[in-house]
Design a protein around this motif. Structure first.
Motif, PDB file in Angstrom:
ATOM      1  N   THR A   1      58.315  45.245  53.650  1.00 58.26           N
ATOM      2  CA  THR A   1      59.801  45.039  53.738  1.00 58.26           C
ATOM      3  C   THR A   1      60.458  44.596  52.367  1.00 58.26           C
ATOM      4  OG1 THR A   1      59.782  42.682  54.245  1.00 58.26           O
ATOM      5  CG2 THR A   1      59.767  44.492  56.028  1.00 58.26           C
ATOM      6  N   ARG A   2      61.583  44.993  52.132  1.00 59.36           N
ATOM      7  CA  ARG A   2      61.999  44.378  50.709  1.00 59.36           C
ATOM      8  C   ARG A   2      62.012  42.941  50.586  1.00 59.36           C
ATOM      9  NH1 ARG A   2      64.916  48.794  52.586  1.00 59.36           N
ATOM     10  NH2 ARG A   2      65.509  50.429  51.170  1.00 59.36           N
ATOM     11  N   ALA A   3      62.128  42.209  51.620  1.00 54.83           N
ATOM     12  CA  ALA A   3      62.210  40.748  51.416  1.00 54.83           C
ATOM     13  C   ALA A   3      60.773  40.055  51.661  1.00 54.83           C
ATOM     14  CB  ALA A   3      62.663  40.036  53.012  1.00 54.83           C
ATOM     15  N   GLN A   4      59.410  40.918  51.733  1.00 52.84           N
ATOM     16  CA  GLN A   4      58.263  40.620  51.452  1.00 52.84           C
ATOM     17  C   GLN A   4      57.865  40.825  50.056  1.00 52.84           C
ATOM     18  OE1 GLN A   4      56.441  43.169  54.516  1.00 52.84           O
ATOM     19  NE2 GLN A   4      55.934  41.330  55.621  1.00 52.84           N
ATOM     20  N   LEU A   5      58.462  41.989  49.532  1.00 52.60           N
ATOM     21  CA  LEU A   5      58.258  42.497  47.903  1.00 52.60           C
ATOM     22  C   LEU A   5      59.040  41.310  47.285  1.00 52.60           C
ATOM     23  CD1 LEU A   5      58.666  46.297  48.214  1.00 52.60           C
ATOM     24  CD2 LEU A   5      56.545  45.012  47.856  1.00 52.60           C
ATOM     25  N   ILE A   6      60.182  41.001  47.343  1.00 52.30           N
ATOM     26  CA  ILE A   6      60.917  39.926  46.806  1.00 52.30           C
ATOM     27  C   ILE A   6      60.010  38.751  46.974  1.00 52.30           C
ATOM     28  CG2 ILE A   6      62.972  38.325  47.077  1.00 52.30           C
ATOM     29  CD1 ILE A   6      64.697  40.731  47.898  1.00 52.30           C
ATOM     30  N   ASP A   7      59.570  38.088  47.940  1.00 50.55           N
ATOM     31  CA  ASP A   7      58.802  36.825  48.140  1.00 50.55           C
ATOM     32  C   ASP A   7      57.568  37.127  47.089  1.00 50.55           C
ATOM     33  OD1 ASP A   7      58.052  34.415  49.061  1.00 50.55           O
ATOM     34  OD2 ASP A   7      56.414  35.429  49.984  1.00 50.55           O
ATOM     35  N   HIS A   8      56.948  38.323  46.931  1.00 47.28           N
ATOM     36  CA  HIS A   8      55.593  38.506  46.389  1.00 47.28           C
ATOM     37  C   HIS A   8      55.901  38.734  44.768  1.00 47.28           C
ATOM     38  CE1 HIS A   8      52.399  38.872  49.267  1.00 47.28           C
ATOM     39  NE2 HIS A   8      53.170  39.621  49.838  1.00 47.28           N
ATOM     40  N   VAL A   9      57.226  39.300  44.543  1.00 45.90           N
ATOM     41  CA  VAL A   9      57.209  39.780  42.908  1.00 45.90           C
ATOM     42  C   VAL A   9      58.317  38.939  42.149  1.00 45.90           C
ATOM     43  CG1 VAL A   9      57.664  41.594  41.452  1.00 45.90           C
ATOM     44  CG2 VAL A   9      56.629  42.074  43.695  1.00 45.90           C
TER      45      VAL A   9
ATOM     46  N   GLY B   1      64.326  52.250  57.732  1.00 41.82           N
ATOM     47  CA  GLY B   1      64.618  51.058  58.470  1.00 41.82           C
ATOM     48  C   GLY B   1      63.531  49.921  58.272  1.00 41.82           C
ATOM     49  N   ARG B   2      62.530  50.154  57.352  1.00 38.55           N
ATOM     50  CA  ARG B   2      61.496  49.149  57.220  1.00 38.55           C
ATOM     51  C   ARG B   2      61.167  48.663  55.728  1.00 38.55           C
ATOM     52  NH1 ARG B   2      57.297  48.519  60.958  1.00 38.55           N
ATOM     53  NH2 ARG B   2      56.989  46.562  60.046  1.00 38.55           N
ATOM     54  N   GLY B   3      60.865  49.734  55.022  1.00 40.71           N
ATOM     55  CA  GLY B   3      60.611  49.306  53.784  1.00 40.71           C
ATOM     56  C   GLY B   3      59.899  50.308  52.612  1.00 40.71           C
ATOM     57  N   TYR B   4      58.824  49.950  51.959  1.00 42.16           N
ATOM     58  CA  TYR B   4      58.022  50.841  51.140  1.00 42.16           C
ATOM     59  C   TYR B   4      56.559  50.530  51.477  1.00 42.16           C
ATOM     60  CZ  TYR B   4      62.339  51.125  48.761  1.00 42.16           C
ATOM     61  OH  TYR B   4      63.758  51.520  48.347  1.00 42.16           O
TER      62      TYR B   4
END
Length: 236
Positions: free
Chosen positions: A177-185, A223-226
């Motif tokens: 999800t975008r939120a997960q990518l924000i958290d990682h990067v 609806g989910r992310g990348y």
């Protein structure tokens, strides 16, 4: 870590403060007060990182960023901007900036952002563990060398683009999800927008895909992310 940092800031008080905090970290800091000088110093001295004010005389910071990326420079660029609208910030990322701070900002936050960018760049990881290359279809990503190839073709990425691609390449096929990518990067950037992730993904597609409008490597799961497609490659 010690690095050579170019600071382009025309406000003397701000530039002095930035210099003091970055030198406390053990960095060698060179300060210029206009965009033309920033371009000249970046070309001549090849700094490890550039702290770049958007509003500069002669050549503004966004044009400095655009010109350096067009010339093939992958130096990490941290933008300083008084423009706080989403469109302005995404424009800076679209032109190749790795990160941004809006004014007024905390000097301690600036030094933390600088440390994070240097860790992600090929200049900042000399003392760190050196993971082996990652291969997903036609994509090869080498974190130790900060290199990316697609079907044998070298691809120049910014530090944030590389970090985003590395997260996806370590688990091909997984939907982030975008939120997960924000958290990682973007873990330091608590206020980062989900559209910031979208901007970096669009930039990656322009560089990696044969047809960015019909991506085969970096896929959107609506609806989910990348996700990074497992076993398929751009340019195949």
């Amino acid at each position: 870590m010690s690095a050579r940092i170019l600071v382009a800031e025309d406000d003397e008080k701000q530039s002095r403060l930035v210099r003091i905090y970055l030198e406390r970290e053990g960095n060698a800091v060179h300060v210029v007060a206009d965009g033309r000088s920033a371009l000249e110093m970046a070309r001549a001295n090849r700094p490890d990182l550039i702290v770049l004010d958007v509003m500069l005389p002669y050549v503004d910071g966004l044009d400095v960023c655009r010109i350096l990326r067009a010339e093939g420079s992958d130096v990490p660029i941290l933008l300083l901007t008084a423009r706080s609208t989403e469109e302005d910030l995404l424009l800076g990322l679209d032109l190749g900036a790795d990160d941004y701070l809006t004014k007024p900002y905390s000097p301690r936050e600036l030094t933390a952002r600088v440390r994070a960018l240097l860790r992600r760049s090929h200049t900042g990881g000399a003392g760190a563990a050196r993971p082996g290359p990652l291969r997903v279809g036609a994509l090869e990503l080498d974190p130790a060398r900060f290199e990316v190839h697609v079907a044998g073709r070298p691809v120049m990425l910014t530090a944030k683009e590389f970090a985003l691609l590395e997260v996806l390449a370590r688990e091909p096929g997984r939907v982030f999800t975008r939120a997960q990518l924000i958290d990682h990067v973007f873990s330091l950037d608590r206020g980062v927008l989900e559209r910031t992730v979208d901007a970096h993904v669009m930039n990656l597609r322009r560089k990696l895909e044969t047809d960015p409008g019909r991506p085969r490597l970096l896929e959107t799961v609506y609806g989910r992310g990348y996700r990074l497609a497992d076993g398929t490659g751009a340019g195949a």
